[in-house]
Motif scaffolding. Structure first.
Motif, mmCIF file in Angstrom:
data_model
loop_
_atom_site.group_PDB
_atom_site.id
_atom_site.type_symbol
_atom_site.label_atom_id
_atom_site.label_comp_id
_atom_site.label_asym_id
_atom_site.label_seq_id
_atom_site.Cartn_x
_atom_site.Cartn_y
_atom_site.Cartn_z
ATOM 1 N N UNK A 23 0.834 -1.209 0.000
ATOM 2 C CA UNK A 23 0.000 0.000 0.000
ATOM 3 C C UNK A 23 0.868 1.258 0.000
ATOM 4 N N UNK A 24 0.229 2.387 -0.276
ATOM 5 C CA UNK A 24 0.927 3.672 -0.277
ATOM 6 C C UNK A 24 0.823 4.393 1.061
ATOM 7 N N UNK A 25 -0.189 4.062 1.854
ATOM 8 C CA UNK A 25 -0.399 4.745 3.134
ATOM 9 C C UNK A 25 -0.656 3.729 4.234
ATOM 10 N N UNK A 26 -0.115 3.993 5.411
ATOM 11 C CA UNK A 26 -0.353 3.157 6.573
ATOM 12 C C UNK A 26 -0.790 4.067 7.714
ATOM 13 N N UNK A 27 -1.903 3.746 8.336
ATOM 14 C CA UNK A 27 -2.386 4.498 9.493
ATOM 15 C C UNK A 27 -2.220 3.600 10.712
ATOM 16 N N UNK A 28 -1.420 4.054 11.669
ATOM 17 C CA UNK A 28 -1.181 3.275 12.876
ATOM 18 C C UNK A 28 -2.267 3.605 13.894
ATOM 19 N N UNK A 29 -3.194 2.674 14.080
ATOM 20 C CA UNK A 29 -4.325 2.882 14.998
ATOM 21 C C UNK A 29 -4.201 1.882 16.138
ATOM 22 N N UNK A 30 -3.300 2.147 17.035
ATOM 23 C CA UNK A 30 -3.056 1.225 18.132
ATOM 24 C C UNK A 30 -2.481 1.990 19.307
ATOM 25 N N UNK A 31 -2.385 1.339 20.428
ATOM 26 C CA UNK A 31 -1.796 1.973 21.605
ATOM 27 C C UNK A 31 -0.282 1.982 21.511
ATOM 28 N N UNK A 32 0.362 2.859 22.276
ATOM 29 C CA UNK A 32 1.822 2.987 22.197
ATOM 30 C C UNK A 32 2.583 1.762 22.685
ATOM 31 N N UNK A 33 1.941 0.897 23.462
ATOM 32 C CA UNK A 33 2.648 -0.274 23.995
ATOM 33 C C UNK A 33 3.044 -1.248 22.896
ATOM 34 N N UNK A 34 2.352 -1.204 21.761
ATOM 35 C CA UNK A 34 2.667 -2.138 20.677
ATOM 36 C C UNK A 34 3.637 -1.542 19.655
ATOM 37 N N UNK A 35 4.087 -0.305 19.869
ATOM 38 C CA UNK A 35 5.009 0.331 18.933
ATOM 39 C C UNK A 35 6.442 -0.117 19.185
ATOM 40 N N UNK A 36 7.242 0.008 18.158
ATOM 41 C CA UNK A 36 8.667 -0.259 18.301
ATOM 42 C C UNK A 36 9.310 0.919 19.025
ATOM 43 N N UNK A 37 10.554 0.743 19.458
ATOM 44 C CA UNK A 37 11.258 1.828 20.150
ATOM 45 C C UNK A 37 11.396 3.055 19.268
ATOM 46 N N UNK A 38 11.582 2.847 17.957
ATOM 47 C CA UNK A 38 11.718 3.978 17.032
ATOM 48 C C UNK A 38 10.439 4.795 17.013
ATOM 49 N N UNK A 39 9.286 4.111 16.943
ATOM 50 C CA UNK A 39 8.011 4.811 16.911
ATOM 51 C C UNK A 39 7.683 5.442 18.262
ATOM 52 N N UNK A 40 8.072 4.796 19.360
ATOM 53 C CA UNK A 40 7.800 5.365 20.685
ATOM 54 C C UNK A 40 8.474 6.718 20.845
ATOM 55 N N UNK A 41 9.658 6.889 20.247
ATOM 56 C CA UNK A 41 10.369 8.167 20.361
ATOM 57 C C UNK A 41 9.661 9.271 19.593
ATOM 58 N N UNK A 42 8.771 8.894 18.663
ATOM 59 C CA UNK A 42 8.052 9.896 17.873
ATOM 60 C C UNK A 42 6.763 10.335 18.559
#
Length: 196
Positions: free
Chosen positions: A169-188
């Motif tokens: 796909x061309x777009x991804x929408x992250x619709x989840x809680x922060x606990x399931x994010x990677x460390x890279x995404x948590x810093x954002x």
């Protein structure tokens, strides 16, 4: 560690004010989408009241702030919250000392809103994959560079689910809680005060 702390942006007063403005823009945008697509989500324009049990500080004193919120007296907050002052007029027995009223806030049923938004985007041809756990999210450009994947990749991202299926796909929408994010995404992420 010092390196870890430096990864976080500095939340200056100016940055916080800009984020606050963006939250009002987002609310207006959501309101217009709900109206345009007639989404039944029990939207009620009611405003929001916040009460403080601590005395009002001088710098917060004023009839109206620049964000459109109104400063309330302790008596007004207690009245709105159903906590009436004692008949003797002793305000020391009231719970709230002052408060703030934001007329732009609204109540909404979050489940009905989510279902309504999903129904709306599906009418545009968007595909929603439910009950599919994502185990990997990769940029197509990285796959080509690192793994030599041929140009048959369609879209900017490739998502792999727990059953081995892939979605391009061309777009991804992250619709989840922060606990399931990677460390890279948590810093954002930034902490934002919200309530339901």
């Amino acid at each position: 560690s010092k390196q870890h702390l430096s990864d976080h942006p500095r939340y200056t007063k100016e940055v916080v004010q800009e984020l606050y403005k963006l939250s009002y823009i987002a609310l207006d945008r959501l309101r217009s989408i709900v109206d345009k697509y007639d989404i039944d989500c029990d939207w009620i324009e009611c405003g929001a009241v916040e009460g403080s049990i601590h005395p009002l500080e001088e710098e917060e004193d004023g009839e109206e702030d620049t964000d459109g919120c109104h400063i309330l007296t302790g008596e007004e907050v207690n009245e709105m919250m159903g906590r009436h002052s004692s008949s003797s007029g002793d305000n020391s027995k009231t719970l709230y000392k002052w408060g703030e009223y934001d007329p732009s806030c609204a109540l909404v049923n979050p489940l009905k809103l989510t279902i309504g938004l999903a129904d709306t985007v599906e009418q545009w041809g968007v595909q929603i994959y439910e009950n599919s756990k994502v185990v990997q999210l990769e940029k197509t450009s990285d796959l080509v560079k690192q793994k030599g994947v041929i140009e048959s990749c369609k879209g900017k991202y490739m998502i792999t689910t727990n059953d081995g299926s892939t979605i391009q796909c061309d777009h991804v929408v992250l619709c989840t809680g922060p606990s399931s994010f990677t460390n890279v995404l948590k810093r954002a992420l930034i902490p934002i005060y919200t309530w339901m």
